[in-house]
Design a protein around this motif. Structure first.
Motif, PDB file in Angstrom:
ATOM      1  N   GLY A  63       0.806  -1.212   0.000  1.00 49.87           N
ATOM      2  CA  GLY A  63       0.000   0.000   0.000  1.00 49.87           C
ATOM      3  C   GLY A  63       0.842   1.266   0.000  1.00 49.87           C
ATOM      4  O   GLY A  63       0.458   2.291  -0.544  1.00 49.87           O
ATOM      5  N   GLY A  64       2.003   1.255   0.606  1.00 46.83           N
ATOM      6  CA  GLY A  64       2.872   2.418   0.650  1.00 46.83           C
ATOM      7  C   GLY A  64       4.302   1.981   0.543  1.00 46.83           C
ATOM      8  O   GLY A  64       4.696   0.969   1.105  1.00 46.83           O
ATOM      9  N   ALA A  65       5.111   2.776  -0.170  1.00 46.70           N
ATOM     10  CA  ALA A  65       6.484   2.368  -0.386  1.00 46.70           C
ATOM     11  C   ALA A  65       7.322   2.541   0.859  1.00 46.70           C
ATOM     12  O   ALA A  65       8.145   1.705   1.193  1.00 46.70           O
ATOM     13  CB  ALA A  65       7.094   3.153  -1.548  1.00 46.70           C
ATOM     14  N   LEU A  66       7.148   3.698   1.558  1.00 50.25           N
ATOM     15  CA  LEU A  66       7.929   3.971   2.748  1.00 50.25           C
ATOM     16  C   LEU A  66       7.082   3.756   3.987  1.00 50.25           C
ATOM     17  O   LEU A  66       5.873   4.015   3.993  1.00 50.25           O
ATOM     18  CB  LEU A  66       8.460   5.409   2.722  1.00 50.25           C
ATOM     19  CG  LEU A  66       9.437   5.744   1.590  1.00 50.25           C
ATOM     20  CD1 LEU A  66       9.832   7.206   1.660  1.00 50.25           C
ATOM     21  CD2 LEU A  66      10.665   4.855   1.654  1.00 50.25           C
ATOM     22  N   SER A  67       7.730   3.299   5.028  1.00 52.87           N
ATOM     23  CA  SER A  67       7.001   3.026   6.259  1.00 52.87           C
ATOM     24  C   SER A  67       6.656   4.333   6.972  1.00 52.87           C
ATOM     25  O   SER A  67       7.221   5.398   6.705  1.00 52.87           O
ATOM     26  CB  SER A  67       7.853   2.144   7.178  1.00 52.87           C
ATOM     27  OG  SER A  67       9.025   2.839   7.581  1.00 52.87           O
ATOM     28  N   ARG A  68       5.713   4.244   7.903  1.00 57.06           N
ATOM     29  CA  ARG A  68       5.320   5.408   8.689  1.00 57.06           C
ATOM     30  C   ARG A  68       6.482   5.917   9.535  1.00 57.06           C
ATOM     31  O   ARG A  68       6.627   7.111   9.778  1.00 57.06           O
ATOM     32  CB  ARG A  68       4.141   5.035   9.579  1.00 57.06           C
ATOM     33  CG  ARG A  68       3.627   6.189  10.423  1.00 57.06           C
ATOM     34  CD  ARG A  68       2.409   5.791  11.218  1.00 57.06           C
ATOM     35  NE  ARG A  68       1.328   5.398  10.339  1.00 57.06           N
ATOM     36  CZ  ARG A  68       0.132   4.984  10.779  1.00 57.06           C
ATOM     37  NH1 ARG A  68      -0.084   4.874  12.083  1.00 57.06           N
ATOM     38  NH2 ARG A  68      -0.807   4.664   9.919  1.00 57.06           N
TER      39      ARG A  68
ATOM     40  N   VAL B   9      12.666   9.166  -6.638  1.00 54.92           N
ATOM     41  CA  VAL B   9      13.691   8.116  -6.724  1.00 54.92           C
ATOM     42  C   VAL B   9      13.690   7.262  -5.461  1.00 54.92           C
ATOM     43  O   VAL B   9      13.756   6.022  -5.509  1.00 54.92           O
ATOM     44  CB  VAL B   9      15.076   8.752  -6.966  1.00 54.92           C
ATOM     45  CG1 VAL B   9      16.161   7.675  -6.863  1.00 54.92           C
ATOM     46  CG2 VAL B   9      15.127   9.426  -8.323  1.00 54.92           C
ATOM     47  N   VAL B  10      13.595   7.936  -4.303  1.00 60.29           N
ATOM     48  CA  VAL B  10      13.586   7.187  -3.037  1.00 60.29           C
ATOM     49  C   VAL B  10      12.359   6.276  -2.951  1.00 60.29           C
ATOM     50  O   VAL B  10      12.433   5.114  -2.551  1.00 60.29           O
ATOM     51  CB  VAL B  10      13.628   8.169  -1.842  1.00 60.29           C
ATOM     52  CG1 VAL B  10      13.403   7.423  -0.531  1.00 60.29           C
ATOM     53  CG2 VAL B  10      14.957   8.906  -1.813  1.00 60.29           C
ATOM     54  N   ASP B  11      11.197   6.831  -3.324  1.00 60.18           N
ATOM     55  CA  ASP B  11       9.961   6.046  -3.245  1.00 60.18           C
ATOM     56  C   ASP B  11      10.029   4.831  -4.175  1.00 60.18           C
ATOM     57  O   ASP B  11       9.633   3.727  -3.810  1.00 60.18           O
ATOM     58  CB  ASP B  11       8.781   6.941  -3.618  1.00 60.18           C
ATOM     59  CG  ASP B  11       7.453   6.218  -3.458  1.00 60.18           C
ATOM     60  OD1 ASP B  11       6.966   6.137  -2.315  1.00 60.18           O
ATOM     61  OD2 ASP B  11       6.921   5.728  -4.468  1.00 60.18           O
ATOM     62  N   GLN B  12      10.533   5.020  -5.401  1.00 58.78           N
ATOM     63  CA  GLN B  12      10.628   3.907  -6.332  1.00 58.78           C
ATOM     64  C   GLN B  12      11.613   2.848  -5.847  1.00 58.78           C
ATOM     65  O   GLN B  12      11.365   1.643  -5.961  1.00 58.78           O
ATOM     66  CB  GLN B  12      11.045   4.424  -7.718  1.00 58.78           C
ATOM     67  CG  GLN B  12       9.960   5.221  -8.417  1.00 58.78           C
ATOM     68  CD  GLN B  12       8.716   4.379  -8.654  1.00 58.78           C
ATOM     69  OE1 GLN B  12       8.794   3.269  -9.161  1.00 58.78           O
ATOM     70  NE2 GLN B  12       7.561   4.901  -8.261  1.00 58.78           N
ATOM     71  N   ALA B  13      12.734   3.314  -5.261  1.00 65.84           N
ATOM     72  CA  ALA B  13      13.710   2.347  -4.748  1.00 65.84           C
ATOM     73  C   ALA B  13      13.114   1.530  -3.608  1.00 65.84           C
ATOM     74  O   ALA B  13      13.296   0.300  -3.527  1.00 65.84           O
ATOM     75  CB  ALA B  13      14.967   3.091  -4.281  1.00 65.84           C
ATOM     76  N   ALA B  14      12.395   2.228  -2.710  1.00 64.76           N
ATOM     77  CA  ALA B  14      11.760   1.519  -1.598  1.00 64.76           C
ATOM     78  C   ALA B  14      10.710   0.542  -2.101  1.00 64.76           C
ATOM     79  O   ALA B  14      10.572  -0.583  -1.598  1.00 64.76           O
ATOM     80  CB  ALA B  14      11.145   2.517  -0.625  1.00 64.76           C
TER      81      ALA B  14
END
Length: 827
Positions: free
Chosen positions: A370-375, A474-479
């Motif tokens: 649901g989300g690339a990066l954690s809370r 870039v960070v979101d796609q990598a995660a």
């Protein structure tokens, strides 16, 4: 009046020595000057037990008559009138004869206790009411005489009179428990080694549970919350990772340091996502727990440390074993305290062992898409912007000059990039806007005002935001790619585990269903094939949500638990395909077994044709030669020779008829077309004609036909053929001077007929061969037929819904056991 004290001697089975111990204790008390009487004792004809009654005062029994039978019961009034200090009362669960004041003997004992008389009594495990169904499953014998658990638990003292199962069987074989005529049946039925071992464990566990309940009640009454280390209870926390084996073995060593230590393994599952990091490893660890003598438990909890501590407290654990954290020092410094630190803080008086381990690989739990990066990273990005922004502004203000605007802009630009790397797009945008406002307010003239006189200043703010967006993307796609890669690895791990379970020899369907439940954290999974449950795992709750996944054209996989995500459903489709293939493979395997059965039938027929050549030729040749000689007119034979030739021809034709009959019978048995007419049949009506047919008398066969043996449901003609065959074999192999023994006894609604010889016996590994057609032991005797006798006997008995088995004769020899349903039970 002070109530008497009840002391109960608990035994796992008859013959362990409860009555003997009770009388022995009575003599000890008499030696101490106590007033002791025997209210009731049942010696069962055991000389050693009867000898222990000498020197003890015995209250005469009260005779009564029921259905014409004389029954002696304990004279309760006489014991009350005698008023001893201690009364010895055997068989606490005994049912009194009709007309007695109380229906049960334990009610008589209650009256004695109420009168202030101490009582020592005995009872067997199988008579405890709550254990009745378990004892029935173990022994197959229903217990009609039981005692309520509450009565037994109210006793002031309960002692287990213990005897090792093999030692009890040795006592039984020596005639110290039952008369000689009951030994064989007892050893083969109730007193099997497995039965005695299970009953012994049942008695010890019941008493251990009683001790635990008493200890808990005492602590509750006295308000004691802390753990009492009466014995070591070691709880090992399993994450499902590969380090679990190390933790379990360490926990087992800790538990073994003290007598009676217990090992408990617990796995805490979260209510979301794939539960076990390594489903296969967790399953192997569950097996290892059982091998180490421990128990496996699974609990559900959002807060893993709290769930661990609560489980340890509920189990009265004294030690808690957990693995060292897998997180790096940097991750531990920027996140919440680890599980180990929280467990130590919450454990109180429970000792916590943090065990180091070499297996510290990455997890294979399926992350959420649901989300690339954690809370956590999102919050860390905002926190970094709020903390580092003011600090950077203070530092740049202290070093600011008219020519340093370029370095100031680059410094804020670096801050935006770092925040975007840590927290993603929203913290990056926040840092970009905040940095642009701060730069304009503190470093762009006019100072300390928010003005945009030059369009290039607005362009700089746009550049800030663009840089934040690009870096964040870039960070979101990598995660996202990393999370998808970990999920793919986890899915591969799960599928490899499923395949490995099948390759290791586990049942394919059961292994897949079990791993599916563990992997997706479901409460239960059930596989239905053609509307019927084929395999299931887990215990679904009533309010669970049910998801159905089609399995080919014939099956449905029912999932009980939380809803699954789309990605998890995709993985389920792969599992569904494997399940469908496994179902089809099972169907093909069953078809192959049927084909193998047909091939075996063909093999038997081929062997039959090969074997009959020699055995048919001999009687045919003899009969043909005798008849030819009689028909030759040139030969004038004396009357004596003619009679001999006629006898030879008749004997050969009779042998030929018997041989053909046996061949037809074995063919019908092999084809499943044996005609059987079942009817209630008295054992005596079969065995006496069989003895007459064989010409055997009392000097050859010893009969032991109990009066209470019920008729069997059998075909009298077929059963007589079986008895004739078995008696003939037994007499053939019994040494001179010894007699064959034929006995009948009832057990579990069936009747056992035993043909016992004292011959050389058969090695255990060759026992199955005696029931194979055309097999004679050693294959060296060609004068005893085709070797069809035992094969036919087994086929006849199985056709009557019975069994024919080979057993050892105590003291040497072979026992053939025919088991048939009793006529009343079958109706």
């Amino acid at each position: 009046m002070k109530r008497g004290r009840l002391r109960v001697l608990l035994g796992a089975a008859p013959g362990v020595g409860k009555t003997y111990t009770m009388l022995e204790e009575g003599k000890r008390l008499v030696g101490e000057g106590r007033d002791v009487v025997v209210g009731f004792v049942e010696t069962h004809g055991r000389r050693a037990t009867a000898a222990m009654t000498l020197g003890l005062e015995i209250v005469p029994r009260r005779p009564s008559t029921h259905r014409g039978m004389s029954i002696d019961e304990m004279d309760l009034d006489a014991v009350l009138a005698r008023r001893p200090e201690v009364a010895l009362v055997d068989e606490l669960a005994h049912t009194n004869a009709p007309g007695s004041r109380h229906a049960k003997r334990w009610q008589d004992v209650e009256e004695l206790l109420a009168a202030g008389i101490d009582v020592i009594s005995t009872v067997n495990t199988q008579h405890i009411e709550s254990l009745g169904d378990v004892v029935l499953q173990i022994t197959g014998v229903p217990q009609r005489e039981t005692i309520p658990d509450r009565v037994l638990r109210a006793a002031d003292q309960i002692e287990v009179v213990d005897l090792a199962p093999q030692a009890l069987r040795d006592r039984l074989s020596s005639g110290l428990v039952y008369p000689a005529e009951r030994i064989d049946a007892a050893l083969s039925n109730y007193f099997r080694l497995g039965n005695l071992t299970a009953l012994r464990e049942l008695a010890l566990l019941w008493l251990a549970d009683e001790v635990d309940q008493a200890l808990k009640a005492y602590r509750a009454e006295h308000g004691i919350d802390r753990t009492w280390e009466a014995r070591e209870r070691v709880v090992v926390a399993l994450t499902g990772g590969p380090e679990g084996e190390t933790l379990l073995r360490r926990g087992a060593r800790i538990a073994q340091r003290s007598s009676g230590g217990e090992l408990l393994a617990v796995h805490v599952t979260n209510p979301d996502g794939m539960r076990a990091r390594h489903p296969g490893a967790l399953d192997q660890q569950r097996t290892l727990v059982e091998q180490l003598g421990g128990t496996f438990h699974q609990v559900v909890g959002e807060d893993v440390p709290r769930a661990l501590v609560e489980f340890a407290r509920s189990a009265d654990a004294t030690q808690l074993v957990i693995g060292v954290s897998r997180r790096s020092r940097l991750a531990a410094a920027f996140s919440s305290p680890g599980i180990g630190a929280t467990v130590i803080r919450e454990s109180g008086d429970i000792d916590v062992h943090i065990v180091n381990h070499a297996a510290a690989g990455s997890t294979v739990s399926l992350p959420k898409l649901g989300g690339a990066l954690s809370r956590t990273r999102l919050i860390a990005g905002f926190a970094l912007a709020l903390v580092a922004g003011p600090l950077l502004s203070w530092l740049l203000s202290a070093l600011h000059t008219e020519t340093s605007i370029t370095s100031d802009v680059l410094a804020y630009q670096l801050l935006v990039i770092v925040v975007a790397l840590v927290g993603g797009i929203w913290p990056g945008l926040f840092a970009a806007v905040l940095s642009g406002i701060t730069l304009n307010y503190l470093f762009v003239a006019p100072l300390y005002t928010l003005t945009i006189d030059d369009p290039r200043q607005l362009l700089a703010l746009v550049f800030y935001v663009a840089n934040a967006l690009l870096v964040s993307y870039v960070v979101d796609q990598a995660a996202r790619r990393g999370r998808e890669a970990r999920r793919a690895a986890a899915e591969s791990q799960l599928l490899a585990t499923l395949a490995g379970s099948v390759l290791r020899g586990e049942d394919a369907l059961q292994a897949m269903v079990t791993r599916t439940r563990e992997a997706f954290g479901l409460t239960g999974v059930r596989l239905l094939v053609d509307g019927e449950t084929r395999v299931a795992d887990g215990e679904p709750a009533r309010d669970d949500r049910v998801t159905e996944v089609p399995i080919g054209r014939r099956g449905v996989l029912e999932l009980h638990g939380a809803d699954l995500e789309a990605s998890e459903r995709r993985l389920l489709q792969v599992i569904a395909t494997q399940l469908d293939q496994a179902i089809e493979h099972g169907a093909l395997a069953r078809a192959a077994e049927s084909a193998a059965g047909l091939a075996e039938t063909d093999r038997v027929r081929s062997a039959l044709l090969a074997a009959v050549g020699h055995d048919l030729r001999r009687p045919l040749t003899s009969a043909s030669a005798a008849v030819s000689a009689l028909r030759t007119p040139e030969l004038e034979l004396p009357a004596v020779q003619r009679d001999e030739l006629l006898a030879t021809a008749a004997e050969s034709l009779d042998a030929l008829a018997e041989l053909v009959t046996n061949l037809l019978d074995v063919s019908r048995v092999q084809a499943g077309a044996l005609a059987v007419t079942l009817a209630p049949t008295e054992v005596a009506d079969v065995v006496f004609p069989a003895l007459d047919e064989l010409g055997l008398g009392p000097g050859d066969v010893e009969l032991d036909l109990a009066d209470d043996v019920r008729p069997v449901l059998a075909d009298a003609v077929l059963l007589q053929r079986v008895v004739v065959n078995l008696l003939a074999n037994a007499v053939r192999h019994t040494p001179p001077g010894e007699r064959v023994r034929f006995s009948a006894s009832a057990f579990r609604g069936r009747v056992e007929l035993r043909v016992v010889d004292r011959g050389p016996g058969i090695p255990p590994k060759r026992r199955d061969e005696v029931f194979t057609p055309f097999q004679r032991l050693g294959d060296t005797d060609n004068d005893t037929g085709l070797g069809l006798g035992l094969a036919l006997s087994k086929g006849f008995v199985e056709g009557m819904d019975g069994t024919l088995e080979v057993d050892d004769t105590p003291g040497g020899g072979l026992t053939m056991v025919i088991t048939l349903p009793a006529a009343e039970e079958a109706r």
